[in-house]
Design a protein around this motif. Sequence first.
Motif, mmCIF file in Angstrom:
data_model
loop_
_atom_site.group_PDB
_atom_site.id
_atom_site.type_symbol
_atom_site.label_atom_id
_atom_site.label_comp_id
_atom_site.label_asym_id
_atom_site.label_seq_id
_atom_site.Cartn_x
_atom_site.Cartn_y
_atom_site.Cartn_z
ATOM 1 N N THR A 131 0.885 -1.158 0.000
ATOM 2 C CA THR A 131 0.000 0.000 0.000
ATOM 3 C C THR A 131 0.919 1.202 0.000
ATOM 4 O O THR A 131 1.845 1.284 0.805
ATOM 5 C CB THR A 131 -0.913 0.007 1.231
ATOM 6 O OG1 THR A 131 -1.756 -1.153 1.176
ATOM 7 C CG2 THR A 131 -1.753 1.266 1.304
ATOM 8 N N SER A 132 0.691 2.132 -0.928
ATOM 9 C CA SER A 132 1.619 3.243 -1.125
ATOM 10 C C SER A 132 0.908 4.583 -1.097
ATOM 11 O O SER A 132 -0.227 4.707 -1.548
ATOM 12 C CB SER A 132 2.337 3.100 -2.475
ATOM 13 O OG SER A 132 3.065 1.905 -2.524
ATOM 14 N N VAL A 133 1.614 5.560 -0.579
ATOM 15 C CA VAL A 133 1.167 6.954 -0.608
ATOM 16 C C VAL A 133 2.256 7.709 -1.356
ATOM 17 O O VAL A 133 3.437 7.562 -1.059
ATOM 18 C CB VAL A 133 0.997 7.525 0.814
ATOM 19 C CG1 VAL A 133 0.571 8.983 0.761
ATOM 20 C CG2 VAL A 133 -0.005 6.693 1.606
ATOM 21 N N PHE A 134 1.853 8.503 -2.345
ATOM 22 C CA PHE A 134 2.838 9.162 -3.207
ATOM 23 C C PHE A 134 2.327 10.502 -3.697
ATOM 24 O O PHE A 134 1.124 10.773 -3.699
ATOM 25 C CB PHE A 134 3.204 8.263 -4.391
ATOM 26 C CG PHE A 134 2.012 7.809 -5.185
ATOM 27 C CD1 PHE A 134 1.548 8.541 -6.262
ATOM 28 C CD2 PHE A 134 1.322 6.664 -4.818
ATOM 29 C CE1 PHE A 134 0.431 8.145 -6.967
ATOM 30 C CE2 PHE A 134 0.201 6.253 -5.518
ATOM 31 C CZ PHE A 134 -0.236 6.989 -6.607
ATOM 32 N N ILE A 135 3.265 11.327 -4.146
ATOM 33 C CA ILE A 135 2.964 12.614 -4.784
ATOM 34 C C ILE A 135 3.718 12.664 -6.108
ATOM 35 O O ILE A 135 4.892 12.336 -6.165
ATOM 36 C CB ILE A 135 3.418 13.796 -3.893
ATOM 37 C CG1 ILE A 135 2.654 13.815 -2.578
ATOM 38 C CG2 ILE A 135 3.247 15.129 -4.641
ATOM 39 C CD1 ILE A 135 3.154 14.863 -1.602
ATOM 40 N N SER A 136 3.010 13.039 -7.163
ATOM 41 C CA SER A 136 3.648 13.236 -8.457
ATOM 42 C C SER A 136 3.453 14.685 -8.879
ATOM 43 O O SER A 136 2.371 15.231 -8.730
ATOM 44 C CB SER A 136 3.050 12.307 -9.519
ATOM 45 O OG SER A 136 3.351 10.964 -9.210
ATOM 46 N N THR A 137 4.511 15.287 -9.394
ATOM 47 C CA THR A 137 4.468 16.654 -9.870
ATOM 48 C C THR A 137 4.811 16.649 -11.362
ATOM 49 O O THR A 137 5.854 16.130 -11.739
ATOM 50 C CB THR A 137 5.484 17.535 -9.121
ATOM 51 O OG1 THR A 137 5.205 17.451 -7.725
ATOM 52 C CG2 THR A 137 5.408 18.981 -9.582
ATOM 53 N N PHE A 138 3.912 17.185 -12.162
ATOM 54 C CA PHE A 138 4.112 17.227 -13.619
ATOM 55 C C PHE A 138 4.555 18.634 -14.002
ATOM 56 O O PHE A 138 3.885 19.608 -13.690
ATOM 57 C CB PHE A 138 2.812 16.837 -14.320
ATOM 58 C CG PHE A 138 2.330 15.478 -13.911
ATOM 59 C CD1 PHE A 138 2.815 14.334 -14.530
ATOM 60 C CD2 PHE A 138 1.405 15.337 -12.885
ATOM 61 C CE1 PHE A 138 2.380 13.074 -14.131
ATOM 62 C CE2 PHE A 138 0.962 14.082 -12.485
ATOM 63 C CZ PHE A 138 1.455 12.955 -13.122
ATOM 64 N N LEU A 139 5.708 18.724 -14.662
ATOM 65 C CA LEU A 139 6.283 20.011 -15.029
ATOM 66 C C LEU A 139 5.742 20.483 -16.365
ATOM 67 O O LEU A 139 5.353 19.670 -17.200
ATOM 68 C CB LEU A 139 7.809 19.899 -15.066
ATOM 69 C CG LEU A 139 8.449 19.332 -13.806
ATOM 70 C CD1 LEU A 139 9.922 19.095 -14.002
ATOM 71 C CD2 LEU A 139 8.188 20.248 -12.618
ATOM 72 N N GLY A 140 5.764 21.781 -16.600
ATOM 73 C CA GLY A 140 5.224 22.333 -17.831
ATOM 74 C C GLY A 140 6.157 22.417 -18.944
ATOM 75 O O GLY A 140 7.204 22.618 -19.159
#
Length: 107
Positions: A98-107
């Motif tokens: 079970t995972s908790v994550f953050i993804s940030t997509f750059l422009g």
Amino acid sequence: MEQLNGAVAFGIAGSGSGVPFHWHGPGYSEVIFGRKRWFLYPPDKTPHFHPNETTLAWLHHTYPALPLAERPLECTLRPGEVLYFPDRWWHATLNLDTSVFISTFLG
């Protein structure tokens, strides 16, 4: 495929879940809890996969038959680790826990 410019995504996912191969613009992914396995191919190497197949099914059925030279780059992110994925790189993920994550997509 649509590129998400400047977007941040927060996720919680169960063990065995993941995202099949796809690509978009560059970004970062950080694991806060659990472990997430990544499979990556550069833009000039299209992975062999069926778009309706899960990453777990791909790992069990397709991956073992791939010659070593055709296997993806791989890593497993653990809590506090961050991965940068470049523009248009193919990638798939598999949550090992079970995972908790953050993804940030750059422009």
